[in-house]
Scaffold this motif. Structure first.
Motif, short mmCIF file in Angstrom:
data_model
loop_
_atom_site.label_atom_id
_atom_site.label_comp_id
_atom_site.label_asym_id
_atom_site.label_seq_id
_atom_site.Cartn_x
_atom_site.Cartn_y
_atom_site.Cartn_z
N CYS A 296 35.83 -54.97 -75.06
CA CYS A 296 36.83 -53.91 -75.24
C CYS A 296 36.98 -53.07 -73.98
N ILE A 297 35.88 -52.70 -73.35
CA ILE A 297 35.94 -51.81 -72.20
C ILE A 297 36.45 -52.54 -70.96
N LEU A 298 36.22 -53.86 -70.88
CA LEU A 298 36.66 -54.61 -69.70
C LEU A 298 38.08 -55.13 -69.82
N THR A 299 38.66 -55.13 -71.02
CA THR A 299 40.06 -55.52 -71.18
C THR A 299 41.00 -54.32 -71.27
N LEU A 300 40.47 -53.15 -71.60
CA LEU A 300 41.29 -51.95 -71.67
C LEU A 300 41.75 -51.56 -70.27
N LYS A 301 43.07 -51.45 -70.11
CA LYS A 301 43.68 -51.11 -68.81
C LYS A 301 43.22 -52.08 -67.74
N SER A 302 43.15 -53.37 -68.11
CA SER A 302 42.78 -54.46 -67.19
C SER A 302 41.44 -54.20 -66.51
N GLY A 303 40.51 -53.60 -67.23
CA GLY A 303 39.16 -53.39 -66.70
C GLY A 303 38.99 -52.12 -65.90
N ALA A 304 40.06 -51.31 -65.75
CA ALA A 304 39.95 -50.11 -64.92
C ALA A 304 38.96 -49.12 -65.51
N TYR A 305 38.94 -48.97 -66.84
CA TYR A 305 38.01 -48.05 -67.47
C TYR A 305 36.58 -48.58 -67.42
N GLY A 306 36.42 -49.86 -67.54
CA GLY A 306 35.08 -50.43 -67.51
C GLY A 306 34.43 -50.33 -66.15
N LEU A 307 35.22 -50.41 -65.08
CA LEU A 307 34.68 -50.33 -63.72
C LEU A 307 34.57 -48.89 -63.21
N TYR A 308 35.07 -47.93 -64.00
CA TYR A 308 34.98 -46.54 -63.57
C TYR A 308 33.52 -46.10 -63.50
N GLN A 309 33.16 -45.38 -62.46
CA GLN A 309 31.78 -44.94 -62.26
C GLN A 309 31.64 -43.47 -62.63
N ILE A 310 30.71 -43.18 -63.51
CA ILE A 310 30.44 -41.82 -63.97
C ILE A 310 29.81 -41.04 -62.83
N GLN A 311 30.49 -39.98 -62.38
CA GLN A 311 30.07 -39.16 -61.25
C GLN A 311 29.84 -40.01 -60.00
N GLY A 312 30.59 -41.12 -59.94
CA GLY A 312 30.51 -41.98 -58.76
C GLY A 312 29.23 -42.76 -58.61
N ILE A 313 28.42 -42.81 -59.66
CA ILE A 313 27.11 -43.47 -59.55
C ILE A 313 26.95 -44.59 -60.57
N PHE A 314 27.10 -44.25 -61.85
CA PHE A 314 26.77 -45.18 -62.93
C PHE A 314 28.05 -45.72 -63.55
N PRO A 315 28.30 -47.03 -63.49
CA PRO A 315 29.54 -47.58 -64.05
C PRO A 315 29.52 -47.55 -65.58
N VAL A 316 30.74 -47.45 -66.14
CA VAL A 316 30.87 -47.38 -67.60
C VAL A 316 30.37 -48.65 -68.26
N TRP A 317 30.64 -49.82 -67.64
CA TRP A 317 30.22 -51.07 -68.27
C TRP A 317 28.69 -51.15 -68.38
N ALA A 318 27.97 -50.56 -67.43
CA ALA A 318 26.50 -50.56 -67.49
C ALA A 318 26.02 -49.68 -68.64
N LEU A 319 26.69 -48.53 -68.85
CA LEU A 319 26.32 -47.66 -69.96
C LEU A 319 26.57 -48.36 -71.30
N VAL A 320 27.71 -49.04 -71.41
CA VAL A 320 28.02 -49.78 -72.65
C VAL A 320 27.00 -50.89 -72.88
N THR A 321 26.60 -51.57 -71.80
CA THR A 321 25.59 -52.63 -71.92
C THR A 321 24.27 -52.07 -72.40
N LEU A 322 23.88 -50.92 -71.86
CA LEU A 322 22.61 -50.31 -72.24
C LEU A 322 22.60 -49.90 -73.71
N VAL A 323 23.65 -49.21 -74.14
CA VAL A 323 23.73 -48.76 -75.53
C VAL A 323 23.81 -49.95 -76.48
#
Length: 581
Positions: A367-394
């Motif tokens: 879901c996060i990698l197909t939303l907005k063609s992956g733009a939201y999934g590749l977004y980095q929280i405070q420029g450090i931690f990517p959203v896809w890594a957080l979703v993977t962890l949870v």
């Protein structure tokens, strides 16, 4: 197609994130003929900004033209098809590029069909079961959304870009003409029958009202917020009417007020048609399950659940079925990995503990990698931690917890949650495939200099309707023509009301509460008139035949569609055109 949330989120994000700013209150332009550049007008449309101009330039300038022209940018999607055909392939290999694009287009239709049939619809059925909806209500809501998902998602995606809005109108109207003539006529040719009078009249009247509203919107050239909400409100009123008619019919039959007539066929009305068993991704090889239960290891359960092939069934099927299955296996395997399916018809509800735990990781990632063609999934929280890594962890933590607190033999009490997760994941797959579908159709329109409207009423309408064609004709051959005929008119009501209403609604913002429609092509009016005329013909001729439909009626409908198609193509190639004043 809360049911179209994923498509709405993606389309709304595309609307809010793209295009230039316009004055408050100015209607957003949606050109239903030839593409208009985002933020442009008719004057800029004629000053060479149209991406169609690329074929008029020297082949050595194609790539630079495509890359420098704002009108050649494809919003959304993972592949840039215009740059691919004009920059990657040399000009002499243009036929090869078109062939590959055509094959990929067919495969996208396969992806849409497999996802909707084996994953989207079963999860919607499970959701309606958990919500304890009656069969009739579920049929006109969840089942209609499941069957019309490719059409509605394609329309929503097409409306999200002013340059491809013609695809949406062409597909919605084109599919309506196709289903109400070719499919309905084919059913009458395959097996003459007697139509259910009240459901037929109800559905045709509602569909005629929807077509008339769309015709008026095109005539006035804009759709307001109230009119967009009116489309959705009309569908809600249609659902209410179906429920009310069902209640009245059952009450009358229960009191013995309306004995069945001798000319009525063996099937009851749509209020009491028996449900046929559905198939889904968990059906592979189920008839060969052992009689005595036995404990299986988690690894074996995972392997069996991820196998899209039933080898015993494979040996019984003809060669063409095997060939098509080979093409579908990669799609089914990826979908099995990322989309959970809950089946309320099975004792274990299709609970596969290791696979369902894996879905807690793969489905959110999808879901996060197909939303907005992956733009939201590749977004980095405070420029450090990517959203896809957080979703993977949870997701990993949840998967481990559920794996340790459940068993292979019995599904947990919260297993119904996986139906909602499967619905969301399959909706994101359909939306991603629909986005690629719209982009590749626009690319083919640029290559062959075809309008979006003709591409919508032909390729997109045919592709989205081919599944309905085969299923309805098969149902008719098996002795259920009445049920198949009712599906022809019931399903497309959802497509036009929700497709147009939701698609235009998602184009609006707080400062722009209207969408401007610009049907600058005669073809749009021919398409709307042809659909209206076909409905009037059925509305008059079917009661005139006492609802007894035979081969003559079917042949007339199919001949009508062929005549319409000829007129549409002659109009597209400017053989038929309005005289200039």
């Amino acid at each position: 197609m809360g049911a179209v949330g994923p498509a709405g989120a993606l389309s709304l994000a595309g609307v809010l994130g793209g295009g230039g700013a316009q004055p408050a209150g100015t209607p957003l332009p949606l050109d239903l003929g030839r593409p208009v550049p985002p933020g442009g007008d008719v004057l800029s449309h004629g000053r060479g900004l149209d991406c169609w101009e690329v074929r008029k330039h020297n082949s050595s300038e194609w790539c630079r033209f495509v890359r420098s022209n704002p009108d050649c940018r494809l919003d959304g999607g993972f592949l840039n098809y215009l740059e691919g055909v004009f920059c990657v392939f040399p000009p002499r290999l243009l036929p090869l590029a078109v062939t590959l694009y055509a094959l990929w287009l067919l495969y996208l239709f396969v992806i849409l069909g497999v996802t909707a049939e084996k994953f989207f619809c079963p999860n919607l059925s499970a959701i309606s079961t958990n919500l304890k909806l009656s069969h009739n209500v579920a049929g006109v809501t969840f089942l209609a959304f499941g069957n019309g998902a490719p059409d509605v998602f394609s329309a929503v995606v097409a409306f999200s870009d002013p340059r491809t809005a013609g695809l949406a109108i062409g597909a919605v109207f084109g599919a309506g003409v196709y289903v109400t003539t070719v499919v309905a006529g084919g059913i009458a040719l395959v097996k003459p029958f007697t139509a259910a009078s009240r459901p037929f009249l109800r559905d045709v009247i509602f569909y005629m009202v929807a077509v008339f509203l769309t015709f008026m919107v095109l005539y006035f050239g804009r759709i307001t917020l109230g009119e967009a909400l009116g489309y959705l409100g009309l569908y809600i009123f249609y659902v209410f009417t179906v429920v009310l008619c069902t209640w009245i019919h059952r009450r009358q039959r229960g009191e013995g007020l309306t004995p069945p007539r001798p000319w009525e066929p063996e099937l009851p009305t749509d209020a009491e048609e028996p449900e046929s068993p559905t198939t889904n991704s968990g059906d592979y090889g189920e008839e060969y399950q052992p009689l005595l239960p036995s404990r299986e290891t988690s690894l074996r359960i995972l392997t069996a659940a991820l196998s899209p092939l039933d080898y015993r069934k494979w040996r019984r099927k003809p060669w063409y079925w095997r060939l098509f299955k080979v093409f579908k296996v990669p799609v089914e395997l990826v979908l099995l990995l990322t989309v959970p399916v809950v089946d309320p018809d099975k004792d274990d509800l299709n609970w596969k503990r290791p696979l369902n735990c894996l879905h807690l990781l793969t489905s959110p990632l999808l879901c996060i990698l197909t939303l907005k063609s992956g733009a939201y999934g590749l977004y980095q929280i405070q420029g450090i931690f990517p959203v896809w890594a957080l979703v993977t962890l949870v997701g990993s933590v949840l998967a481990i917890i559920i794996f340790l607190t459940t068993s292979n033999e019995e599904p947990p009490k919260y297993h119904c949650v996986f139906a909602f997760l499967g619905f969301l994941a399959s909706a994101m797959w359909i939306n991603a495939a629909a986005t690629e579908l719209v982009n590749i159709l626009r690319t083919l329109g640029v290559i062959f200099q075809l309008s979006n409207t003709v591409l919508g009423l032909t390729l997109l309408a045919w592709g989205n309707s081919i599944g309905d064609t085969f299923s309805d004709l098969t149902m008719a051959r098996q002795g259920y023509p009445r049920m198949a005929f009712s599906a022809c008119f019931g399903g497309i009501i959802f497509n036009i009301l929700v497709g147009v209403g939701l698609g235009c609604l998602l184009q609006m913002t707080s400062s722009q509460l209207a969408v401007k429609l610009e049907p600058d092509s005669l073809l749009v009016w021919i398409l709307a008139g042809a659909l209206g005329l076909s409905l009037v013909f059925s509305f008059v001729s079917v009661p005139a035949q006492c609802f007894q439909l035979g081969k003559a009626y079917g042949a007339c409908l199919i001949l009508y569609y062929l005549a319409f198609l000829c007129v549409a193509l002659l109009t597209e190639f400017r053989v038929i055109r309005l005289p200039t004043l």
